[in-house]
Write a protein that holds these residues in place. Sequence first.
Motif, PDB file in Angstrom:
ATOM      1  N   ASP A 182      -2.646 -26.718  -0.335  1.00  0.00           N
ATOM      2  CA  ASP A 182      -3.281 -27.064  -1.609  1.00  0.00           C
ATOM      3  C   ASP A 182      -2.370 -27.974  -2.432  1.00  0.00           C
ATOM      4  N   SER A 207     -11.685 -15.673 -10.387  1.00  0.00           N
ATOM      5  CA  SER A 207     -12.542 -16.135  -9.296  1.00  0.00           C
ATOM      6  C   SER A 207     -13.879 -16.654  -9.809  1.00  0.00           C
ATOM      7  N   ARG A 214      -1.422 -22.195   0.358  1.00  0.00           N
ATOM      8  CA  ARG A 214      -1.015 -22.649  -0.966  1.00  0.00           C
ATOM      9  C   ARG A 214      -0.213 -23.948  -0.867  1.00  0.00           C
ATOM     10  N   TYR A 252     -10.494 -21.532  -0.183  1.00  0.00           N
ATOM     11  CA  TYR A 252     -10.664 -20.718  -1.382  1.00  0.00           C
ATOM     12  C   TYR A 252     -11.828 -19.748  -1.196  1.00  0.00           C
ATOM     13  N   PHE A 277     -11.280 -26.048  -0.956  1.00  0.00           N
ATOM     14  CA  PHE A 277     -12.315 -25.146  -1.442  1.00  0.00           C
ATOM     15  C   PHE A 277     -12.905 -24.289  -0.324  1.00  0.00           C
ATOM     16  N   LYS A 290      -1.875 -16.969   3.213  1.00  0.00           N
ATOM     17  CA  LYS A 290      -2.117 -17.560   1.902  1.00  0.00           C
ATOM     18  C   LYS A 290      -0.935 -18.403   1.423  1.00  0.00           C
ATOM     19  N   VAL A 303     -17.108 -23.926  -0.437  1.00  0.00           N
ATOM     20  CA  VAL A 303     -16.870 -22.583  -0.974  1.00  0.00           C
ATOM     21  C   VAL A 303     -17.858 -21.585  -0.382  1.00  0.00           C
ATOM     22  N   SER A 349     -13.586 -20.004 -11.549  1.00  0.00           N
ATOM     23  CA  SER A 349     -13.487 -21.129 -10.625  1.00  0.00           C
ATOM     24  C   SER A 349     -14.852 -21.565 -10.108  1.00  0.00           C
TER      25      SER A 349
END
Length: 331
Positions: free
Chosen positions: A209, A142, A206, A57, A54, A202, A184, A145
């Motif tokens: 994640d 977004s 990913r 993110y 997060f 990214k 976040v 989330s």
Amino acid sequence: MPRARAIATRVGLDWFLVALLSMIGLAYLWPELGVDREPISLGDVANYGVSVIFFFYGLRLSPEKLKVGLSNWKLHVVVQLSTFILFPLLILPLHTLFEDTPQELLWLGVFYLAALPSTVSSSVVMVSIAGGNIPGAIFNASISSLLGIFITPLWMGIFLTSGTGNFDMGSVMGKLVLQVLLPVVLGILLHRFWGAFAERNKGRLRVFDQVIILLIVYTSFCESFARKMFSGYSITDVLLLGAAMIALFFLVYGLILTVSRLLGFSRDNQIAAVFCGSKKSLVHGTVMSKVLFPGGTMVGIILLPIMMYHALQLLASSIIAQAEARRKAGD
């Protein structure tokens, strides 16, 4: 074939889904590793990984892009009401059919799925493939989330409190603030400094994640298998669950499309609405389960519906997105 393979890879139909199934198989064969706390607790590692997920993110969230997306309010209302109101209201009345049966825990997993926010990456990818409103998709995915951090536990709190009486909403929200919201916010605050770095990397983020999700799935199913939580379920139950998940996707998709047309949405906004509003996030489902279901014994069963929905929504939406792209090209 190369084009189909490229699209499948972009939306997540690759090694990750195979790895998810492998984690379940590994948990069945070797549950001790996920249950034992010595020499290291994999569950604790997963908890720390949640916060890192997060943080990155938030690091990739651009406050400027979110501000630009605020004006298209009708699209946002349709997507968010579909995600957080329509889904739960479709599933909640079905509880009476499964109450006090072996399938009640599977129903709880489906209700948890219904309360989750939308996906980010696959929603935007599908809208892009179909030729829809990409800024609108980014904004809604977004915002969904972020809203899910609060709305998902509220839905689950109402049900679990009435059903079990031992759901401590204050404790859950406190954990979510520390483990999810705080990272976040920290990421958003640092976006101006490290946002470009996060965007450039990214792909690697990913993968990180996905590894954490696999770890959560493994440890969750280890707990469930070690305590024989799946002993009351048959292959037929699993197949029926899969059929219910794909039916749920198409039901919500059809309802959102109908509402979008009645409201006079443009084709671009219709595409953004149906793809963002019909998706559910496996990332949020797995990581928030660590907080909402801290006991761990039933988490494997709780996660089964969202794992099935994740795979089926990608298959169905990729086919629809490609059809929309061909239709647009023919206009």
